[in-house]
Design a protein around this motif. Sequence first.
Motif, PDB file in Angstrom:
ATOM      1  N   SER A  78      -2.421   7.526 -10.640  1.00  8.38           N
ATOM      2  CA  SER A  78      -3.534   6.649 -10.990  1.00  8.38           C
ATOM      3  C   SER A  78      -4.559   7.366 -11.858  1.00  8.38           C
ATOM      4  O   SER A  78      -5.068   6.810 -12.840  1.00  8.38           O
ATOM      5  N   GLU A  79      -4.858   8.603 -11.501  1.00  2.25           N
ATOM      6  CA  GLU A  79      -5.823   9.387 -12.273  1.00  2.25           C
ATOM      7  C   GLU A  79      -5.357   9.592 -13.713  1.00  2.25           C
ATOM      8  O   GLU A  79      -6.183   9.696 -14.629  1.00  2.25           O
ATOM      9  N   ARG A  80      -4.046   9.620 -13.907  1.00  5.58           N
ATOM     10  CA  ARG A  80      -3.483   9.802 -15.251  1.00  5.58           C
ATOM     11  C   ARG A  80      -3.289   8.472 -15.977  1.00  5.58           C
ATOM     12  O   ARG A  80      -2.767   8.442 -17.094  1.00  5.58           O
ATOM     13  N   GLY A  81      -3.676   7.367 -15.338  1.00  2.00           N
ATOM     14  CA  GLY A  81      -3.559   6.063 -15.973  1.00  2.00           C
ATOM     15  C   GLY A  81      -2.162   5.490 -15.960  1.00  2.00           C
ATOM     16  O   GLY A  81      -1.834   4.594 -16.750  1.00  2.00           O
ATOM     17  N   ILE A  82      -1.323   5.986 -15.057  1.00  3.62           N
ATOM     18  CA  ILE A  82       0.062   5.515 -14.954  1.00  3.62           C
ATOM     19  C   ILE A  82       0.136   4.352 -13.971  1.00  3.62           C
ATOM     20  O   ILE A  82      -0.423   4.408 -12.875  1.00  3.62           O
ATOM     21  N   THR A  83       0.812   3.296 -14.378  1.00  3.92           N
ATOM     22  CA  THR A  83       0.985   2.121 -13.533  1.00  3.92           C
ATOM     23  C   THR A  83       2.264   2.265 -12.715  1.00  3.92           C
ATOM     24  O   THR A  83       3.363   2.337 -13.289  1.00  3.92           O
ATOM     25  N   TRP A  84       2.119   2.331 -11.401  1.00  3.76           N
ATOM     26  CA  TRP A  84       3.275   2.473 -10.501  1.00  3.76           C
ATOM     27  C   TRP A  84       3.413   1.223  -9.644  1.00  3.76           C
ATOM     28  O   TRP A  84       2.440   0.731  -9.069  1.00  3.76           O
ATOM     29  N   VAL A  85       4.632   0.694  -9.578  1.00  4.23           N
ATOM     30  CA  VAL A  85       4.912  -0.444  -8.716  1.00  4.23           C
ATOM     31  C   VAL A  85       5.442   0.082  -7.390  1.00  4.23           C
ATOM     32  O   VAL A  85       6.463   0.784  -7.367  1.00  4.23           O
ATOM     33  N   PRO A  86       4.768  -0.214  -6.272  1.00  7.25           N
ATOM     34  CA  PRO A  86       5.267   0.241  -4.969  1.00  7.25           C
ATOM     35  C   PRO A  86       6.743  -0.103  -4.803  1.00  7.25           C
ATOM     36  O   PRO A  86       7.151  -1.243  -5.029  1.00  7.25           O
ATOM     37  N   ASP A  87       7.536   0.891  -4.428  1.00 13.68           N
ATOM     38  CA  ASP A  87       8.990   0.730  -4.434  1.00 13.68           C
ATOM     39  C   ASP A  87       9.482  -0.403  -3.555  1.00 13.68           C
ATOM     40  O   ASP A  87      10.378  -1.152  -3.932  1.00 13.68           O
ATOM     41  N   TYR A  88       8.868  -0.563  -2.364  1.00 13.16           N
ATOM     42  CA  TYR A  88       9.415  -1.590  -1.467  1.00 13.16           C
ATOM     43  C   TYR A  88       9.105  -3.000  -1.944  1.00 13.16           C
ATOM     44  O   TYR A  88       9.717  -3.966  -1.473  1.00 13.16           O
ATOM     45  N   VAL A  89       8.181  -3.132  -2.882  1.00 12.24           N
ATOM     46  CA  VAL A  89       7.924  -4.434  -3.516  1.00 12.24           C
ATOM     47  C   VAL A  89       8.955  -4.661  -4.615  1.00 12.24           C
ATOM     48  O   VAL A  89       9.576  -5.727  -4.698  1.00 12.24           O
ATOM     49  N   GLY A 145      11.834  -4.799  10.153  1.00 17.99           N
ATOM     50  CA  GLY A 145      12.342  -3.660   9.416  1.00 17.99           C
ATOM     51  C   GLY A 145      13.232  -2.753  10.230  1.00 17.99           C
ATOM     52  O   GLY A 145      12.878  -2.333  11.338  1.00 17.99           O
ATOM     53  N   GLY A 146      14.400  -2.455   9.695  1.00 16.22           N
ATOM     54  CA  GLY A 146      15.318  -1.519  10.325  1.00 16.22           C
ATOM     55  C   GLY A 146      16.178  -0.861   9.268  1.00 16.22           C
ATOM     56  O   GLY A 146      16.175  -1.274   8.106  1.00 16.22           O
ATOM     57  N   GLY A 190       9.844   1.314   5.672  1.00 18.03           N
ATOM     58  CA  GLY A 190       9.739   0.643   4.385  1.00 18.03           C
ATOM     59  C   GLY A 190      10.297  -0.767   4.421  1.00 18.03           C
ATOM     60  O   GLY A 190       9.765  -1.675   3.760  1.00 18.03           O
ATOM     61  N   MET A 191      11.337  -0.983   5.209  1.00 17.46           N
ATOM     62  CA  MET A 191      11.921  -2.328   5.312  1.00 17.46           C
ATOM     63  C   MET A 191      10.969  -3.310   5.977  1.00 17.46           C
ATOM     64  O   MET A 191      10.941  -4.497   5.630  1.00 17.46           O
ATOM     65  N   THR A 192      10.188  -2.845   6.949  1.00 17.65           N
ATOM     66  CA  THR A 192       9.190  -3.722   7.583  1.00 17.65           C
ATOM     67  C   THR A 192       8.216  -4.241   6.542  1.00 17.65           C
ATOM     68  O   THR A 192       7.921  -5.445   6.473  1.00 17.65           O
ATOM     69  N   TYR A 193       7.721  -3.341   5.720  1.00 20.37           N
ATOM     70  CA  TYR A 193       6.744  -3.718   4.695  1.00 20.37           C
ATOM     71  C   TYR A 193       7.407  -4.546   3.593  1.00 20.37           C
ATOM     72  O   TYR A 193       6.812  -5.492   3.063  1.00 20.37           O
ATOM     73  N   LYS A 194       8.634  -4.199   3.248  1.00 22.94           N
ATOM     74  CA  LYS A 194       9.348  -4.955   2.223  1.00 22.94           C
ATOM     75  C   LYS A 194       9.532  -6.415   2.645  1.00 22.94           C
ATOM     76  O   LYS A 194       9.296  -7.337   1.858  1.00 22.94           O
ATOM     77  N   ALA A 195       9.956  -6.613   3.893  1.00 24.59           N
ATOM     78  CA  ALA A 195      10.166  -7.974   4.384  1.00 24.59           C
ATOM     79  C   ALA A 195       8.853  -8.747   4.439  1.00 24.59           C
ATOM     80  O   ALA A 195       8.803  -9.935   4.093  1.00 24.59           O
ATOM     81  N   ALA A 196       7.791  -8.082   4.866  1.00 23.48           N
ATOM     82  CA  ALA A 196       6.495  -8.752   4.979  1.00 23.48           C
ATOM     83  C   ALA A 196       5.988  -9.190   3.611  1.00 23.48           C
ATOM     84  O   ALA A 196       5.525 -10.323   3.433  1.00 23.48           O
ATOM     85  N   VAL A 197       6.070  -8.302   2.619  1.00 28.63           N
ATOM     86  CA  VAL A 197       5.604  -8.644   1.275  1.00 28.63           C
ATOM     87  C   VAL A 197       6.496  -9.696   0.631  1.00 28.63           C
ATOM     88  O   VAL A 197       6.023 -10.580  -0.092  1.00 28.63           O
TER      89      VAL A 197
END
Length: 374
Positions: free
Chosen positions: A295-306, A100-101, A86-93
């Motif tokens: 998503s199917e329920r129409g709920i907006t989720w923000v990816p945690d690592y962002v 990431g480590g 998750g840290m790899t993706y967090k740093a990239a975004v």
Amino acid sequence: MTLTAEPVNSVAAHNSDDSAGVFDRADYLRNYPHEQVSFFQDPESGLKAIVAIHSTTLGPALGGTRFYPYADESAAVTDVLRLSRGMTYKAAVAGVDLGGGKAVIIGDPATVKSDELLGAYAKFVQTLGGRYITAGDVGTNSDDLDIIGRGTEFVVGRNAKVGGSGDSAPMTALGVFQSMAAAAQAHWGSRSLAGKTVGVEGTGKVGYELIKLLLADGASVLATDVNAAALDRVKTDFPSVKIVDSVIDADLDVYAPCAMGATLTDSSARSITADVICGAANNQLTVPEVEAILSERGITWVPDYVANGGGLIQVAGELKDLTAQQVKDQVEKIFDTVTEIFAKAKADGILAGDAADAVAEARIAKAVQSHKQN
């Protein structure tokens, strides 16, 4: 990249259950190889630690040290592998030049944490030669990092009096708040959370700071925590906050998980009342497929690592000697990042998590190509 296990001192890299092995895992983590996984044990201080380096493509791997009483070594390995990826993706975004480590120390910090143990851990980090830079996380704070800093140069987030940028909780909370505002804009057409009911799960360092921001914006807040002292602090400082046994089961507009991860299961995703989910917790989904249910329920989720990238931006700024205002300005831009991810998800007909991954992977791929050319 190849997953390698390097015992720095002596500790078993596997237990008798093959599913707990670093290489031959039965869970989905087997599909996400790491560059290096190192185990360390110091019998004198009682230290048992694991550092997982997922990627150094964008720079040295940076991630906090989680001090937690895991049920067993298998649970610790699973957590550190998930968190480091998750840290790899967090740093990239987040647009910082870091890989990431993550590290975990196995044990209850309330009973086993000591200067000697932290000193032994510092020596462990130093042996990695800068491939991994540590910071704070659950169970560790800036005072601990000051002690670690006596034994290694590869540490950020120390107190200002010793040259660090201090506690990253306020900037982490600011990033979550900006992400929540972007989600509110996407879902309701306004970034304001005034009049919305927000359930904050976990009132530790980040959750506390998030509550402060939410109340200032006019939100009504419900809060819960397993730590009585953390709740007492909220009761004293924010008397308008309603303390409840569970927020995920409450009638909410926004669910903000800010404790340990994996609260969004197949079951909870189908029953939760919130329209928006955004919090500081890592690895909120038990499995990636849970997002499709939301998503199917129409709920907006923000990816945690962002959403929780503010703390990383702060410590990355520490490495580059940025001012506090420069760091804050960068953290506030998380609003724009989340907005762009939602726009990409809508344009491409994909989930927000996939859109965030695509943004991160594009930056990593560009770096890989640049390395090949050079």
